[in-house]
Design a protein around this motif. Structure first.
Motif, PDB file in Angstrom:
ATOM      1  N   VAL A  77      45.783 -10.979  26.539  1.00 49.20           N
ATOM      2  CA  VAL A  77      46.282  -9.920  27.425  1.00 49.20           C
ATOM      3  C   VAL A  77      45.137  -9.102  28.011  1.00 49.20           C
ATOM      4  N   PRO A  78      44.256  -8.517  27.189  1.00 46.24           N
ATOM      5  CA  PRO A  78      43.171  -7.730  27.793  1.00 46.24           C
ATOM      6  C   PRO A  78      42.209  -8.565  28.624  1.00 46.24           C
ATOM      7  N   ASN A  79      41.970  -9.813  28.228  1.00 45.18           N
ATOM      8  CA  ASN A  79      41.029 -10.639  28.987  1.00 45.18           C
ATOM      9  C   ASN A  79      41.571 -11.002  30.367  1.00 45.18           C
ATOM     10  N   LEU A  80      42.837 -11.377  30.439  1.00 41.42           N
ATOM     11  CA  LEU A  80      43.436 -11.657  31.745  1.00 41.42           C
ATOM     12  C   LEU A  80      43.548 -10.381  32.575  1.00 41.42           C
ATOM     13  N   GLU A  81      43.828  -9.280  31.915  1.00 38.08           N
ATOM     14  CA  GLU A  81      43.913  -8.002  32.623  1.00 38.08           C
ATOM     15  C   GLU A  81      42.568  -7.635  33.242  1.00 38.08           C
ATOM     16  N   SER A  82      41.489  -7.888  32.524  1.00 35.37           N
ATOM     17  CA  SER A  82      40.155  -7.560  33.043  1.00 35.37           C
ATOM     18  C   SER A  82      39.803  -8.443  34.234  1.00 35.37           C
ATOM     19  N   VAL A  83      40.204  -9.717  34.188  1.00 29.76           N
ATOM     20  CA  VAL A  83      39.954 -10.617  35.312  1.00 29.76           C
ATOM     21  C   VAL A  83      40.732 -10.166  36.535  1.00 29.76           C
ATOM     22  N   LYS A  84      41.951  -9.703  36.319  1.00 30.22           N
ATOM     23  CA  LYS A  84      42.793  -9.245  37.421  1.00 30.22           C
ATOM     24  C   LYS A  84      42.145  -8.085  38.174  1.00 30.22           C
ATOM     25  N   TYR A  85      41.481  -7.202  37.420  1.00 30.91           N
ATOM     26  CA  TYR A  85      40.893  -6.024  38.048  1.00 30.91           C
ATOM     27  C   TYR A  85      39.522  -6.309  38.657  1.00 30.91           C
ATOM     28  N   LEU A  86      38.963  -7.478  38.347  1.00 27.86           N
ATOM     29  CA  LEU A  86      37.692  -7.844  38.971  1.00 27.86           C
ATOM     30  C   LEU A  86      37.871  -8.301  40.406  1.00 27.86           C
TER      31      LEU A  86
END
Length: 325
Positions: A315-324
């Motif tokens: 969850v946090p890893n995909l979330e971080s990619v989304k915001y990049l």
């Protein structure tokens, strides 16, 4: 209520750890060393806040009662019982530490191993440490670990070992999978994730596959029974008291919601960024397949907890990619 306080304070110290991680240190070696000590201190405090209450718990969790009355006495009495080798070592060591008067040290060692490897996994592989701790505590895995103890140790070790897939270090990965399997035999299944690491599946195709599996779940169940009988894994659950069609609707909903999130991220980010977390995504897909035929499987919640702990970092890893993007 205590679990909420544990989560809040653990997340607070994890936030302090992360904040120091982000600070630029340009004033020399002394300040570098100070920052390292502070980081170590805050992360250790975050870990201990979760670990210690679990170590000293008494009569909490289904396995506490069943192990106290059956598995532990059977192992100590050298009787034949389905407990893997390394957990027998935990039982013998804990009983020795308790000087033969208490089983409490056995449960303390068990909880320490679970939380230790989960925190190592979070530290090494999460882009948002305090969010991962929140998911660990409130996403069900911590609560499950108080009942499915051997499985939780094995899964925690597997989660930690996933980094060796990305680092292309198959020997170390296989060593840790072997250790995990000696705590819980089902962990041998994770060997295949090194083989399948390059298989990239479109989440929308997996959604269609879930529908297909749901429609054919009765036939697939018969195939699983045949294979499990041949391998001697999981076969004792079919036709038993837990093979009754009941399942956790909440867990099924969590997996479905996660699938929606994965599909959303897939549409938002470059595919190269999305598939950086391919192994974690494939583990999620396994949870999706379990949900697709959840009413046809005995103890489906235990099956799901082989795979959904991956959400702790996915969850946090995909979330971080989304915001990049």
């Amino acid at each position: 209520m205590i679990y909420i306080y544990m989560t809040i304070f653990s997340m607070f110290f994890a936030y302090l750890y992360t904040s120091i991680e982000k600070i630029r240190i340009v004033d020399g070696i002394e300040n570098n060393m100070t920052a390292k000590i502070e980081k170590y201190l805050f992360f250790t405090l975050s870990f201990l806040i979760i670990c210690i209450p679990g170590m000293i718990r008494y009569n909490v969790g289904i396995d506490y009662t069943t192990y106290s009355s059956y598995q532990i006495p059977a192992v100590l009495g050298h009787q034949v019982v389905k407990v893997e080798l390394l957990y027998k070592v935990v039982i013998w060591a804990g009983y020795w530490l308790g000087q033969g008067r208490t089983y409490q040290y056995i449960f303390a060692i068990t909880n320490f191993l679970i939380v230790f490897f989960v925190f190592k996994y979070i530290k090494d592989q999460s882009t948002n440490v305090y969010l991962s701790i929140l998911i660990f505590m409130m996403g069900g895995f911590f609560t499950f670990s108080l009942s499915g103890m051997r499985q939780s140790i094995g899964v925690a070790i597997v989660l930690y070992a996933l980094k060796y897939i990305k680092e292309k270090r198959p020997i170390l990965f296989l060593v840790f999978i072997g250790i995990a399997t000696l705590f819980h035999s089902a962990c041998i299944l994770f060997v295949f994730f090194y083989i399948f690491k390059k298989i990239k599946i479109n989440p929308f195709y997996m959604t269609l596959t879930m529908i297909f599996v749901f429609l054919l779940s009765g036939y697939i169940r018969q195939g699983i029974i045949f294979i499990s009988d041949k391998l001697g894994l999981y076969s004792e659950y079919f036709g038993g008291q837990f093979d009754n069609g009941s399942f956790s609707k909440l867990l099924a909903l969590v997996v479905i919601m996660m699938m929606c999130f994965v599909c959303f991220v897939y549409l938002q980010v470059p595919k190269a960024e999305f598939y950086k977390f391919n192994t974690e995504i494939n583990l999620h897909y396994c949870a999706c397949l379990v949900v697709a035929m959840i009413a046809k499987l005995p103890t489906p919640s235990r099956l799901l907890f082989l795979f959904i702990p991956i959400y702790i970092t996915l969850v946090p890893n995909l979330e971080s990619v989304k915001y990049l993007v």
